[in-house]
Design a protein around this motif. Sequence first.
Motif, PDB file in Angstrom:
ATOM      1  N   UNK A 278     -59.170  80.449 -63.947  1.00 15.34           N
ATOM      2  CA  UNK A 278     -58.735  80.838 -64.077  1.00 15.34           C
ATOM      3  C   UNK A 278     -57.399  79.986 -63.901  1.00 15.34           C
ATOM      4  N   UNK A 279     -57.614  78.989 -63.822  1.00 16.75           N
ATOM      5  CA  UNK A 279     -56.655  77.660 -63.398  1.00 16.75           C
ATOM      6  C   UNK A 279     -56.550  76.801 -65.188  1.00 16.75           C
ATOM      7  N   UNK A 280     -56.640  76.959 -65.937  1.00 14.15           N
ATOM      8  CA  UNK A 280     -57.265  76.478 -67.164  1.00 14.15           C
ATOM      9  C   UNK A 280     -56.001  76.496 -67.808  1.00 14.15           C
ATOM     10  N   UNK A 281     -54.740  75.657 -69.154  1.00 14.50           N
ATOM     11  CA  UNK A 281     -53.660  76.729 -69.687  1.00 14.50           C
ATOM     12  C   UNK A 281     -55.221  77.329 -70.773  1.00 14.50           C
ATOM     13  N   UNK A 282     -53.840  77.587 -71.800  1.00 12.91           N
ATOM     14  CA  UNK A 282     -54.685  78.236 -72.888  1.00 12.91           C
ATOM     15  C   UNK A 282     -55.339  76.995 -74.047  1.00 12.91           C
ATOM     16  N   UNK A 283     -54.543  75.619 -73.803  1.00 10.10           N
ATOM     17  CA  UNK A 283     -55.460  74.473 -74.392  1.00 10.10           C
ATOM     18  C   UNK A 283     -56.933  73.730 -73.875  1.00 10.10           C
ATOM     19  N   UNK A 284     -56.849  74.167 -72.435  1.00  3.98           N
ATOM     20  CA  UNK A 284     -57.898  74.303 -71.705  1.00  3.98           C
ATOM     21  C   UNK A 284     -58.918  75.026 -71.521  1.00  3.98           C
ATOM     22  N   UNK A 285     -58.631  76.509 -71.660  1.00  8.12           N
ATOM     23  CA  UNK A 285     -59.204  77.151 -72.121  1.00  8.12           C
ATOM     24  C   UNK A 285     -60.434  76.725 -73.546  1.00  8.12           C
ATOM     25  N   UNK A 286     -59.267  76.423 -74.314  1.00  5.37           N
ATOM     26  CA  UNK A 286     -60.185  76.513 -75.634  1.00  5.37           C
ATOM     27  C   UNK A 286     -60.563  75.179 -75.188  1.00  5.37           C
ATOM     28  N   UNK A 287     -60.441  73.934 -75.057  1.00  2.00           N
ATOM     29  CA  UNK A 287     -61.188  72.784 -75.313  1.00  2.00           C
ATOM     30  C   UNK A 287     -62.595  73.218 -74.708  1.00  2.00           C
ATOM     31  N   UNK A 288     -62.168  73.862 -73.569  1.00  2.00           N
ATOM     32  CA  UNK A 288     -63.516  74.274 -71.841  1.00  2.00           C
ATOM     33  C   UNK A 288     -64.548  74.819 -73.217  1.00  2.00           C
ATOM     34  N   UNK A 289     -64.030  76.062 -73.870  1.00  2.00           N
ATOM     35  CA  UNK A 289     -65.062  76.817 -75.186  1.00  2.00           C
ATOM     36  C   UNK A 289     -65.944  76.155 -75.577  1.00  2.00           C
ATOM     37  N   UNK A 290     -65.356  75.162 -76.097  1.00  2.00           N
ATOM     38  CA  UNK A 290     -65.033  73.944 -77.550  1.00  2.00           C
ATOM     39  C   UNK A 290     -66.779  73.577 -76.538  1.00  2.00           C
ATOM     40  N   UNK A 291     -66.443  73.193 -75.736  1.00  2.00           N
ATOM     41  CA  UNK A 291     -67.350  72.537 -74.369  1.00  2.00           C
ATOM     42  C   UNK A 291     -69.583  73.440 -74.701  1.00  2.00           C
ATOM     43  N   UNK A 292     -68.364  74.590 -74.463  1.00  2.00           N
ATOM     44  CA  UNK A 292     -69.601  75.328 -73.525  1.00  2.00           C
ATOM     45  C   UNK A 292     -70.425  75.795 -75.200  1.00  2.00           C
ATOM     46  N   UNK A 293     -69.815  75.683 -75.983  1.00  2.00           N
ATOM     47  CA  UNK A 293     -70.311  76.249 -77.221  1.00  2.00           C
ATOM     48  C   UNK A 293     -71.348  75.158 -77.880  1.00  2.00           C
ATOM     49  N   UNK A 294     -70.835  73.646 -77.668  1.00  2.00           N
ATOM     50  CA  UNK A 294     -71.999  72.668 -77.901  1.00  2.00           C
ATOM     51  C   UNK A 294     -72.732  72.773 -77.445  1.00  2.00           C
ATOM     52  N   UNK A 295     -72.901  73.114 -76.325  1.00  2.00           N
ATOM     53  CA  UNK A 295     -73.973  73.004 -75.079  1.00  2.00           C
ATOM     54  C   UNK A 295     -75.147  73.810 -75.457  1.00  2.00           C
ATOM     55  N   UNK A 296     -74.427  75.322 -75.873  1.00  2.00           N
ATOM     56  CA  UNK A 296     -75.037  75.896 -76.129  1.00  2.00           C
ATOM     57  C   UNK A 296     -76.166  76.052 -77.518  1.00  2.00           C
ATOM     58  N   UNK A 297     -75.694  75.615 -78.485  1.00  2.00           N
ATOM     59  CA  UNK A 297     -76.305  75.088 -79.694  1.00  2.00           C
ATOM     60  C   UNK A 297     -77.269  74.900 -79.482  1.00  2.00           C
ATOM     61  N   UNK A 298     -78.305  74.577 -80.855  1.00  2.00           N
ATOM     62  CA  UNK A 298     -79.808  74.643 -80.442  1.00  2.00           C
ATOM     63  C   UNK A 298     -79.919  73.069 -81.383  1.00  2.00           C
ATOM     64  N   UNK A 299     -80.773  72.675 -79.366  1.00  2.00           N
ATOM     65  CA  UNK A 299     -80.295  71.190 -79.881  1.00  2.00           C
ATOM     66  C   UNK A 299     -78.497  70.866 -78.911  1.00  2.00           C
ATOM     67  N   UNK A 300     -78.188  71.090 -78.608  1.00  2.00           N
ATOM     68  CA  UNK A 300     -77.550  70.988 -78.253  1.00  2.00           C
ATOM     69  C   UNK A 300     -76.880  70.466 -75.985  1.00  2.00           C
ATOM     70  N   UNK A 301     -75.478  69.647 -76.508  1.00  2.00           N
ATOM     71  CA  UNK A 301     -75.370  68.369 -75.796  1.00  2.00           C
ATOM     72  C   UNK A 301     -75.259  66.788 -76.226  1.00  2.00           C
TER      73      UNK A 301
END
Length: 301
Positions: A278-301
């Motif tokens: 609950x401490x991320x800004x809207x930009x921060x949430x979008x940024x972190x969601x992209x990080x998580x999406x990247x890790x979850x992709x096959x071969x992600x990271x």
Amino acid sequence: MSKRALLLVALRRAAPEGDGYHAAYAEVRALQRADRMRWEEVLLRPELDAWAADCLRGLVAGEDVPLGGLGEFVRSGAGRPLALECDGLRWAPVVDHAGPRRVDYGRPPAGPLTPSELDEWERRLAQAWQVLVRRHPWHAEAVAACVTTIVPLRPAPGGEAVSAAARRAYGAVAASLPDDPVLLALALVHEFLHVQLGALLDLVPLHRPNGAAVYHAPWRSDLRPVGALLQGTYAHLGVAAFWRTEAASGPDRERAERECERWRTHTLSAGETLLASGELTDYGREFTEEVVRSVREPGGG
């Protein structure tokens, strides 16, 4: 560079007369008119950013700050320049082993170094540069463009290699010398990603100011505020990607696969903690969601 020029202007306005700052500032302005390239070189030194920000903060708080130190940046060199090249890609960092205003990286600095010690740094950095250029070209291009300064550190008390970056020292990476060039290449990537995120945070707030709340970081034993957790999450996304590439093309596939999975797991866990904070800004949430999406992709990271 414009941010640093503005910091110096702000200090000129806040500095009392007769403390040495105004004379040093006049030197900087004269250099700007007489030798633009040298002026840019002075302003782009990573430690100038940290020094100016600390001085301005101290003046606002009513503290006695060493404003005369500005002249040291004009009159002193930054260290030993290197010229590294591999397969046509050049990197020209400076090894700052004795600068007058080295930044506090939270670990003891090494130096001043002897000529033979500096030769060893050059040899090891050349080996790490070869690893980056031939197996991690995207990271190599980023390091060549943005990392201008290497600050030598002493190893940990047990002899383990250490590395660090400072939020207010864009362009600098601090590290000790590991025996393995792959680990030195990784340190350059890891710490540059911290520096890169720091530059983004200068432009866009990704989280609320650090408060009392602290969170579990999978790679540490202590709890971390939201800003530190975000920094670690982004940097370790790059660590996971580094090891994924090493698993595909490096000499030690087993180690690389193990490290890639470890850091993918840690990054995903930390990213989910950030999203639930609950401490991320809207930009921060979008940024972190992209990080998580990247890790979850096959071969992600």
